[in-house]
Design a protein around this motif. Structure first.
Motif, short mmCIF file in Angstrom:
data_model
loop_
_atom_site.label_atom_id
_atom_site.label_comp_id
_atom_site.label_asym_id
_atom_site.label_seq_id
_atom_site.Cartn_x
_atom_site.Cartn_y
_atom_site.Cartn_z
N VAL A 54 -1.74 24.60 -32.57
CA VAL A 54 -2.23 25.89 -31.97
C VAL A 54 -0.85 26.89 -31.95
CG1 VAL A 54 -3.21 27.18 -30.27
CG2 VAL A 54 -4.11 25.04 -30.93
N GLU A 55 0.37 26.12 -31.45
CA GLU A 55 1.28 26.82 -31.23
C GLU A 55 2.12 27.33 -32.75
OE1 GLU A 55 3.59 24.71 -27.32
OE2 GLU A 55 3.57 23.84 -29.04
N ARG A 56 1.81 26.35 -33.80
CA ARG A 56 2.22 26.73 -34.87
C ARG A 56 1.50 27.80 -35.63
NH1 ARG A 56 1.88 21.12 -38.29
NH2 ARG A 56 1.69 23.17 -40.13
N LEU A 57 0.17 28.07 -35.47
CA LEU A 57 -0.55 29.10 -35.89
C LEU A 57 -0.25 30.38 -35.09
CD1 LEU A 57 -4.10 27.19 -36.16
CD2 LEU A 57 -2.81 28.33 -37.86
N ARG A 58 -0.15 30.18 -33.84
CA ARG A 58 0.35 31.40 -33.05
C ARG A 58 1.68 31.74 -33.54
NH1 ARG A 58 2.23 30.09 -27.33
NH2 ARG A 58 3.93 29.44 -28.58
N ASP A 59 2.79 31.15 -33.55
CA ASP A 59 3.99 31.42 -34.08
C ASP A 59 4.01 31.96 -35.45
OD1 ASP A 59 4.92 30.39 -31.60
OD2 ASP A 59 5.65 28.77 -32.24
N ALA A 60 3.25 31.56 -36.30
CA ALA A 60 3.12 32.05 -37.67
C ALA A 60 2.29 33.26 -37.87
CB ALA A 60 2.48 30.94 -38.76
N GLY A 61 1.72 33.63 -36.74
CA GLY A 61 1.01 34.95 -36.68
C GLY A 61 -0.65 34.92 -37.38
N ASP A 103 -2.42 20.01 -19.93
CA ASP A 103 -0.86 20.50 -20.22
C ASP A 103 -0.98 21.07 -21.53
OD1 ASP A 103 1.56 21.55 -20.24
OD2 ASP A 103 2.55 19.89 -20.26
N GLY A 104 -0.78 22.42 -21.80
CA GLY A 104 -0.82 22.79 -23.57
C GLY A 104 0.37 23.31 -23.77
N ALA A 105 1.66 22.97 -23.06
CA ALA A 105 3.02 23.21 -23.29
C ALA A 105 3.08 24.76 -23.23
CB ALA A 105 3.45 22.61 -24.60
N SER A 106 3.41 25.65 -24.23
CA SER A 106 3.69 26.90 -24.12
C SER A 106 2.46 27.73 -24.05
CB SER A 106 4.45 27.39 -25.38
OG SER A 106 3.76 27.26 -26.68
N LEU A 107 1.34 26.96 -24.41
CA LEU A 107 -0.12 27.68 -24.27
C LEU A 107 -0.74 27.76 -22.81
CD1 LEU A 107 -1.59 25.66 -27.21
CD2 LEU A 107 -0.46 27.81 -27.39
N MET A 132 -14.55 27.37 -40.47
CA MET A 132 -13.38 27.56 -39.57
C MET A 132 -12.30 26.35 -39.70
SD MET A 132 -13.87 30.73 -38.25
CE MET A 132 -15.03 31.37 -37.94
N GLY A 133 -12.87 25.20 -39.81
CA GLY A 133 -11.89 24.11 -39.79
C GLY A 133 -11.19 24.18 -41.10
N ALA A 134 -11.77 24.50 -42.45
CA ALA A 134 -10.98 24.74 -43.46
C ALA A 134 -10.07 25.66 -43.53
CB ALA A 134 -11.97 25.02 -44.46
N SER A 135 -10.38 26.78 -42.84
CA SER A 135 -9.29 28.06 -42.76
C SER A 135 -8.07 27.40 -41.81
CB SER A 135 -10.17 29.25 -41.99
OG SER A 135 -10.70 29.88 -43.41
N HIS A 136 -8.41 26.79 -40.58
CA HIS A 136 -7.51 26.47 -39.74
C HIS A 136 -6.46 25.71 -40.58
CE1 HIS A 136 -9.49 28.09 -36.49
NE2 HIS A 136 -10.05 26.80 -35.88
N ALA A 137 -6.96 24.59 -41.26
CA ALA A 137 -6.13 23.69 -42.00
C ALA A 137 -5.36 24.40 -43.19
CB ALA A 137 -6.97 22.64 -42.53
N GLN A 138 -6.00 25.34 -43.77
CA GLN A 138 -5.12 26.03 -45.02
C GLN A 138 -4.09 26.87 -44.34
OE1 GLN A 138 -9.36 25.25 -47.30
NE2 GLN A 138 -9.04 27.26 -46.68
N ALA A 139 -4.50 27.50 -43.19
CA ALA A 139 -3.54 28.58 -42.67
C ALA A 139 -2.04 27.72 -42.11
CB ALA A 139 -3.92 29.30 -41.46
N LEU A 140 -2.78 26.34 -41.68
CA LEU A 140 -1.36 25.60 -41.27
C LEU A 140 -0.73 25.19 -42.32
CD1 LEU A 140 -3.33 23.61 -38.54
CD2 LEU A 140 -1.15 24.75 -38.17
N THR A 141 -1.24 24.50 -43.25
CA THR A 141 -0.48 24.00 -44.36
C THR A 141 -0.06 24.84 -45.62
OG1 THR A 141 -2.39 23.16 -45.73
CG2 THR A 141 -1.62 21.72 -43.60
N GLY A 142 -0.85 25.81 -45.97
CA GLY A 142 -0.45 26.71 -46.91
C GLY A 142 -1.09 26.11 -48.16
N GLU A 143 -1.73 24.90 -48.12
CA GLU A 143 -2.39 24.18 -49.23
C GLU A 143 -3.99 24.34 -49.34
OE1 GLU A 143 -1.42 20.00 -49.01
OE2 GLU A 143 0.37 20.59 -48.22
N TYR A 144 -4.63 24.13 -50.37
CA TYR A 144 -6.07 24.38 -50.77
C TYR A 144 -6.53 23.42 -51.65
CZ TYR A 144 -10.06 26.83 -52.21
OH TYR A 144 -11.61 26.99 -52.60
#
Length: 409
Positions: A140-147, A213-217, A256-268
């Motif tokens: 979640v932090e990675r997705l947030r930080d990547a916009g 605890d969600g760290a920065s979240l 949604m799961g597919a989109s989460h993973a594809q946005a995280l990794t840049g892979e498809y």
């Protein structure tokens, strides 16, 4: 979290066929050609009322996928989750005056018992949402930080517009997506969202509800879709062979799961094929916990129904079909089981070599279990009418039905 014990899968002569299966994302049939290790992720239960016949039908379908792959001499890496913290679970715990952890643990234990009784092969990794939280937070932090995600009043939402492939699993239009989102746990009417379809990744802590605890979240708990993504990426990686579940998961969960993973990794793509089982109805309406029109595996077992007959009831319907549970379909399965057991109890019978190949071909053809059952019916009819002299035939039929259909005769 531990799964359930595996029943032994007999080895059959020769080798099975590669699986040709319907892929929701392309709308057509694809031939799956995994490497030496086939990878499959099947979405698991939310453990507040398990295991009804809809669950059983879904997991039976993906058990067949595993058995087809095993018959091709591949290994299978199967992963399943348990959504052991979610709004429906918490609401049921409050309604029944139970601790939510106790409720989840009890229903998960019952689910394991039902899966064992039905002889469904267990996952290699059986992971609860709660134990996955340490791996979810960084995603979640990675997705947030990547916009690709944003905060709204302490909650974190995924932006569906961050994935250029969003919509390619379901192919639903925006109106259908919005309606299904509202029906299946989303909040499309919430003010302040960039897109009504944006799903929650992290829910900020609410008064009286569990949080971590969600760290920065900040403290909170994960959304539904990111849970499965974190588990699948951790244990299978991108581009695994099959993402499976009931047809009610096509949207929003699998989209949604597919989109989460594809946005995280840049892979498809996230998965090579999206495979969905049909719904089981009772009294003209889909079985659902909200309606309470459920037939439970555990109740049937307590009433003395042979689990093999329950499984044959499921197998009598194509996995993609919507069908209705009735007393008659169960009685038909009980009678079929009796005929089959009588046929293989004799010391010899008609040759079963062709039967093995018929069952293999039926299952390789989009898991056509009804055709496989019809092939066994024909052998049993020949046995009843004329018998045979092949002493190996009854044993081979028993092993075939066990290995490929999961039914012990």
């Amino acid at each position: 979290m531990h799964a359930w014990p595996a029943s032994e899968v007999p080895a059959l002569p020769g080798k099975g066929r590669d699986l040709r299966i319907h892929d929701t994302a392309t709308g057509g049939r694809v031939t799956l050609d995994p490497g030496p290790v086939a990878r499959i992720y099947v979405c698991g239960i939310t453990p507040y009322d398990a295991t009804h016949m809809g669950h059983a039908a879904t997991y039976n379908a993906f058990d067949l996928v595993q058995r087809v792959w095993l018959d091709t001499k591949r290994q299978v890496h199967y992963v399943q989750n348990v959504t052991d913290v979610d709004d429906p679970l918490l609401e049921r715990a409050i309604r029944d005056g139970k601790d939510w952890v106790e409720l989840a643990e009890g229903e998960t234990a019952l689910f394991r018992e039902d899966m064992t009784a039905l002889r469904l092969l267990p996952p290699k990794h059986y992971i609860g949402a709660v134990e996955a939280i340490p791996g979810i937070v960084p995603l979640v932090e990675r997705l947030r930080d990547a916009g690709a995600a944003y905060e709204l009043e302490g909650d974190v939402y995924f932006s569906v517009e961050s994935d250029p492939h969003f919509g390619e699993v379901s192919h639903y239009d925006a109106a259908a997506m919005k309606a299904l989102s509202a029906e299946r746990g989303g909040d499309p009417e919430r003010p302040g969202k960039k897109n009504p379809l944006d799903p929650m990744l992290w829910m900020a802590a609410r008064e009286g509800e569990p949080s971590w605890d969600g760290a920065s979240l900040g403290r909170g708990r994960p959304g539904w879709h990111i849970e499965c993504v974190a588990i699948a990426l951790d244990h299978l990686g991108m581009g695994f062979d099959v993402q499976g579940g009931g047809s009610d998961l096509i949207f929003p969960h699998h989209e949604m799961g597919a989109s989460h993973a594809q946005a995280l990794t840049g892979e498809y793509p996230f998965a090579k094929a999206y495979v969905h089982a049909g719904m089981v109805a009772l009294g003209g309406e889909k079985m659902s916990k909200s309606k309470g029109n459920l037939v439970f595996v555990s109740k049937l077992r307590r009433d003395g129904v042979d689990p093999a007959a329950i499984r044959l009831t499921l197998l009598a319907h194509h996995y993609r079909a919507d069908w209705e549970w009735t007393d008659q379909v169960l009685q038909d399965a009980v009678e079929r089981l009796g005929r089959w057991r009588a046929a293989v109890s004799r010391p010899d019978g008609p040759s079963a070599d062709a039967l093995v190949e018929e069952v293999r071909e039926a299952l390789a053809n989009d898991l056509d279990a009804p055709a496989a059952l019809a092939a066994v019916d024909r052998w049993a009819e020949r046995q009843d009418a004329d018998g045979g002299t092949d002493e190996a035939a009854p044993g081979l039929v028993s092993r075939t039905v066990d290995a490929l259909l999961g039914v012990a005769l």
